[in-house]
Structures are given as C-alpha cells and as structure tokens.
Design a protein around this motif. Structure first.
Motif, PDB file in Angstrom:
ATOM      1  N   GLN A  13     -28.304   8.204 -30.264  1.00 48.88           N
ATOM      2  CA  GLN A  13     -27.442   7.657 -29.013  1.00 48.88           C
ATOM      3  C   GLN A  13     -26.908   6.126 -30.113  1.00 48.88           C
ATOM      4  OE1 GLN A  13     -28.942   7.393 -25.278  1.00 48.88           O
ATOM      5  NE2 GLN A  13     -27.735   9.521 -24.681  1.00 48.88           N
ATOM      6  N   ILE A  14     -28.538   5.387 -29.819  1.00 55.60           N
ATOM      7  CA  ILE A  14     -28.957   4.019 -31.049  1.00 55.60           C
ATOM      8  C   ILE A  14     -27.983   4.178 -32.068  1.00 55.60           C
ATOM      9  CG2 ILE A  14     -30.171   2.738 -31.776  1.00 55.60           C
ATOM     10  CD1 ILE A  14     -32.131   2.410 -29.435  1.00 55.60           C
ATOM     11  N   SER A  15     -28.317   5.446 -32.775  1.00 58.81           N
ATOM     12  CA  SER A  15     -27.405   5.582 -34.623  1.00 58.81           C
ATOM     13  C   SER A  15     -26.120   5.910 -34.020  1.00 58.81           C
ATOM     14  CB  SER A  15     -28.347   6.659 -34.899  1.00 58.81           C
ATOM     15  OG  SER A  15     -29.803   6.583 -35.549  1.00 58.81           O
ATOM     16  N   GLU A  16     -25.715   6.425 -33.308  1.00 63.13           N
ATOM     17  CA  GLU A  16     -24.090   6.639 -33.054  1.00 63.13           C
ATOM     18  C   GLU A  16     -23.270   5.426 -33.177  1.00 63.13           C
ATOM     19  OE1 GLU A  16     -21.988   9.094 -33.508  1.00 63.13           O
ATOM     20  OE2 GLU A  16     -24.188   9.547 -34.741  1.00 63.13           O
ATOM     21  N   ASP A  17     -24.274   4.594 -31.500  1.00 61.83           N
ATOM     22  CA  ASP A  17     -23.113   3.601 -30.691  1.00 61.83           C
ATOM     23  C   ASP A  17     -24.437   2.243 -30.619  1.00 61.83           C
ATOM     24  OD1 ASP A  17     -22.081   1.621 -29.524  1.00 61.83           O
ATOM     25  OD2 ASP A  17     -22.046   2.632 -27.841  1.00 61.83           O
ATOM     26  N   PRO A  18     -24.439   1.386 -31.501  1.00 64.12           N
ATOM     27  CA  PRO A  18     -26.002   0.407 -31.739  1.00 64.12           C
ATOM     28  C   PRO A  18     -26.049  -0.343 -29.903  1.00 64.12           C
ATOM     29  CG  PRO A  18     -24.989   0.675 -33.416  1.00 64.12           C
ATOM     30  CD  PRO A  18     -24.002   0.911 -32.798  1.00 64.12           C
ATOM     31  N   LYS A  19     -25.079  -0.151 -28.771  1.00 64.25           N
ATOM     32  CA  LYS A  19     -25.500  -0.812 -27.623  1.00 64.25           C
ATOM     33  C   LYS A  19     -25.602   0.349 -26.858  1.00 64.25           C
ATOM     34  CE  LYS A  19     -21.248  -3.569 -28.378  1.00 64.25           C
ATOM     35  NZ  LYS A  19     -19.963  -4.185 -28.177  1.00 64.25           N
ATOM     36  N   ASN A  20     -25.691   1.345 -26.844  1.00 62.87           N
ATOM     37  CA  ASN A  20     -26.161   3.045 -26.354  1.00 62.87           C
ATOM     38  C   ASN A  20     -27.695   2.902 -26.168  1.00 62.87           C
ATOM     39  OD1 ASN A  20     -25.900   4.767 -24.157  1.00 62.87           O
ATOM     40  ND2 ASN A  20     -25.303   6.139 -26.290  1.00 62.87           N
ATOM     41  N   VAL A  21     -28.479   1.514 -25.209  1.00 58.91           N
ATOM     42  CA  VAL A  21     -29.394   1.240 -25.877  1.00 58.91           C
ATOM     43  C   VAL A  21     -30.560   2.171 -24.293  1.00 58.91           C
ATOM     44  CG1 VAL A  21     -29.562  -0.200 -27.450  1.00 58.91           C
ATOM     45  CG2 VAL A  21     -29.996   0.117 -24.963  1.00 58.91           C
ATOM     46  N   TRP A  22     -30.137   2.919 -23.608  1.00 57.47           N
ATOM     47  CA  TRP A  22     -30.011   2.721 -22.472  1.00 57.47           C
ATOM     48  C   TRP A  22     -31.591   4.031 -22.229  1.00 57.47           C
ATOM     49  CZ3 TRP A  22     -30.495  -2.021 -20.402  1.00 57.47           C
ATOM     50  CH2 TRP A  22     -29.331  -2.378 -20.714  1.00 57.47           C
ATOM     51  N   VAL A  23     -31.342   5.270 -22.440  1.00 54.35           N
ATOM     52  CA  VAL A  23     -31.961   5.626 -22.425  1.00 54.35           C
ATOM     53  C   VAL A  23     -33.343   5.542 -23.819  1.00 54.35           C
ATOM     54  CG1 VAL A  23     -32.589   8.589 -23.676  1.00 54.35           C
ATOM     55  CG2 VAL A  23     -31.000   8.239 -22.371  1.00 54.35           C
ATOM     56  N   SER A  24     -33.756   4.740 -24.325  1.00 51.82           N
ATOM     57  CA  SER A  24     -34.469   4.828 -25.320  1.00 51.82           C
ATOM     58  C   SER A  24     -35.703   3.676 -25.335  1.00 51.82           C
ATOM     59  CB  SER A  24     -33.762   3.749 -26.994  1.00 51.82           C
ATOM     60  OG  SER A  24     -34.318   4.386 -27.950  1.00 51.82           O
ATOM     61  N   LEU A  25     -34.859   2.422 -24.340  1.00 50.51           N
ATOM     62  CA  LEU A  25     -34.912   1.603 -23.853  1.00 50.51           C
ATOM     63  C   LEU A  25     -35.929   2.366 -22.172  1.00 50.51           C
ATOM     64  CD1 LEU A  25     -35.905  -1.605 -23.679  1.00 50.51           C
ATOM     65  CD2 LEU A  25     -33.718  -1.796 -21.818  1.00 50.51           C
ATOM     66  N   ALA A  26     -35.197   2.625 -21.434  1.00 48.43           N
ATOM     67  CA  ALA A  26     -36.461   3.363 -20.357  1.00 48.43           C
ATOM     68  C   ALA A  26     -37.326   4.492 -20.946  1.00 48.43           C
ATOM     69  CB  ALA A  26     -35.404   4.599 -19.600  1.00 48.43           C
ATOM     70  N   THR A  27     -37.218   5.512 -22.015  1.00 51.96           N
ATOM     71  CA  THR A  27     -38.654   5.967 -22.497  1.00 51.96           C
ATOM     72  C   THR A  27     -39.757   4.777 -23.101  1.00 51.96           C
ATOM     73  OG1 THR A  27     -36.998   7.432 -23.257  1.00 51.96           O
ATOM     74  CG2 THR A  27     -39.253   7.814 -24.121  1.00 51.96           C
ATOM     75  N   SER A  28     -38.817   3.887 -24.276  1.00 55.12           N
ATOM     76  CA  SER A  28     -40.081   3.016 -23.863  1.00 55.12           C
ATOM     77  C   SER A  28     -40.640   2.304 -22.994  1.00 55.12           C
ATOM     78  CB  SER A  28     -39.856   1.758 -25.179  1.00 55.12           C
ATOM     79  OG  SER A  28     -38.565   1.145 -25.147  1.00 55.12           O
ATOM     80  N   GLY A  29     -40.405   1.935 -22.186  1.00 54.03           N
ATOM     81  CA  GLY A  29     -41.406   1.011 -21.046  1.00 54.03           C
ATOM     82  C   GLY A  29     -41.882   2.081 -20.027  1.00 54.03           C
ATOM     83  N   THR A  30     -41.710   2.913 -19.914  1.00 53.67           N
ATOM     84  CA  THR A  30     -42.013   3.945 -19.387  1.00 53.67           C
ATOM     85  C   THR A  30     -43.349   4.333 -20.174  1.00 53.67           C
ATOM     86  OG1 THR A  30     -40.038   5.134 -17.743  1.00 53.67           O
ATOM     87  CG2 THR A  30     -42.741   6.375 -17.488  1.00 53.67           C
ATOM     88  N   LEU A  31     -43.211   4.263 -20.790  1.00 53.15           N
ATOM     89  CA  LEU A  31     -44.530   4.970 -21.293  1.00 53.15           C
ATOM     90  C   LEU A  31     -45.198   3.927 -21.800  1.00 53.15           C
ATOM     91  CD1 LEU A  31     -43.449   7.288 -24.807  1.00 53.15           C
ATOM     92  CD2 LEU A  31     -45.226   7.943 -21.960  1.00 53.15           C
ATOM     93  N   GLY A  82     -34.754  -5.002 -27.827  1.00 58.00           N
ATOM     94  CA  GLY A  82     -34.100  -5.551 -26.932  1.00 58.00           C
ATOM     95  C   GLY A  82     -33.643  -6.586 -27.907  1.00 58.00           C
ATOM     96  N   TYR A  83     -33.957  -7.072 -28.954  1.00 57.42           N
ATOM     97  CA  TYR A  83     -33.832  -8.014 -29.771  1.00 57.42           C
ATOM     98  C   TYR A  83     -32.797  -7.864 -30.136  1.00 57.42           C
ATOM     99  CZ  TYR A  83     -32.878 -10.718 -34.384  1.00 57.42           C
ATOM    100  OH  TYR A  83     -32.850 -10.944 -35.646  1.00 57.42           O
ATOM    101  N   GLY A  84     -31.976  -6.585 -30.331  1.00 52.02           N
ATOM    102  CA  GLY A  84     -31.065  -5.895 -31.285  1.00 52.02           C
ATOM    103  C   GLY A  84     -29.983  -6.149 -30.147  1.00 52.02           C
ATOM    104  N   MET A  85     -29.872  -6.169 -28.662  1.00 46.11           N
ATOM    105  CA  MET A  85     -29.105  -6.447 -27.157  1.00 46.11           C
ATOM    106  C   MET A  85     -28.582  -7.344 -27.955  1.00 46.11           C
ATOM    107  SD  MET A  85     -30.650  -4.275 -24.317  1.00 46.11           S
ATOM    108  CE  MET A  85     -29.888  -4.749 -23.307  1.00 46.11           C
ATOM    109  N   LEU A  86     -29.738  -8.768 -28.211  1.00 47.87           N
ATOM    110  CA  LEU A  86     -29.490 -10.115 -27.880  1.00 47.87           C
ATOM    111  C   LEU A  86     -28.742 -10.534 -29.090  1.00 47.87           C
ATOM    112  CD1 LEU A  86     -33.357 -11.363 -26.928  1.00 47.87           C
ATOM    113  CD2 LEU A  86     -30.595 -11.492 -25.512  1.00 47.87           C
ATOM    114  N   GLU A  87     -28.550  -9.840 -30.474  1.00 44.93           N
ATOM    115  CA  GLU A  87     -28.162  -9.712 -31.710  1.00 44.93           C
ATOM    116  C   GLU A  87     -26.384  -9.903 -31.333  1.00 44.93           C
ATOM    117  OE1 GLU A  87     -29.030  -7.441 -34.809  1.00 44.93           O
ATOM    118  OE2 GLU A  87     -30.162  -8.782 -35.635  1.00 44.93           O
TER     119      GLU A  87
END
Length: 107
Positions: A47-65, A97-102
C-alpha cells in the motif's frame, strides 16, 4: 512511486521469524502469528508503494508488534526473538512516522 523495500524486508523478517519458531520449537502459535503479521506487513508495504500516504496498515502492524514483543522482551530479557522484533518494529514505525512528516515533492 518508490517501492517500500524496508517494508518488504520487515515483512519477510516477521514471517521468517514465525517459521523459525515453528521449526525450532514446534510452536504453531508462533507460525500463525508470524505469517499473519508478516502478511499484514507485506500488505502495508504494498500500500505504501502504491500511495505513500496510505500508511495505516503498516503503522498498525509495526506498532502492535512493537508493543507485544516489547512486553515479551521486558518479561524474559531475551533479545532473540522478542527484542529483535521489537527493535525492528520500532524502527519501522519511526520510518513510517518520518515519511508522514515529510513534505510532498512537487513535480
């Protein structure tokens, strides 16, 4: 659009950790969790590769782990595997998070 190689590498690390846990200890929950979270991390990387703003699945996964494995690391004081996955998850969440701030680049 750039490919999220770090995300795909993280997904492979998580999935392979589950497989290794199963092979070494016969842990079916480790296999299931590794494949589930590795798959979710892979979907997030796609999802991030397709749309760099679509980070929620990746963020939830890494945060949970990071939370779950951080708790396991704190309890056991064993770096392998909970400490490694916790550190990798924290790094992945920081990267997202850094990618979201860029600021978006103008073409």
């Amino acid at each position: 659009m750039p490919v999220d190689w770090a995300g795909y590498g993280y997904a492979a690390l998580v999935a392979s950790g589950g497989v290794i846990g199963y092979v070494k200890a016969g842990s079916v929950p480790s296999l299931a969790a590794g494949l589930l979270f590795g798959g979710l991390a892979g979907v997030g990387a796609y999802q991030i590769s397709e749309d760099p703003k679509n980070v929620w699945v990746s963020l939830a996964t890494s945060g949970t782990l990071a939370a779950v494995m951080g708790k396991r690391f704190y309890s056991s004081r064993k770096f392998m595997p909970p400490g490694l996955i916790c550190v990798a998850s924290l790094l992945m969440a920081a990267k997202i998070g850094y990618g979201m701030l860029e600021k978006p680049q103008e073409s």
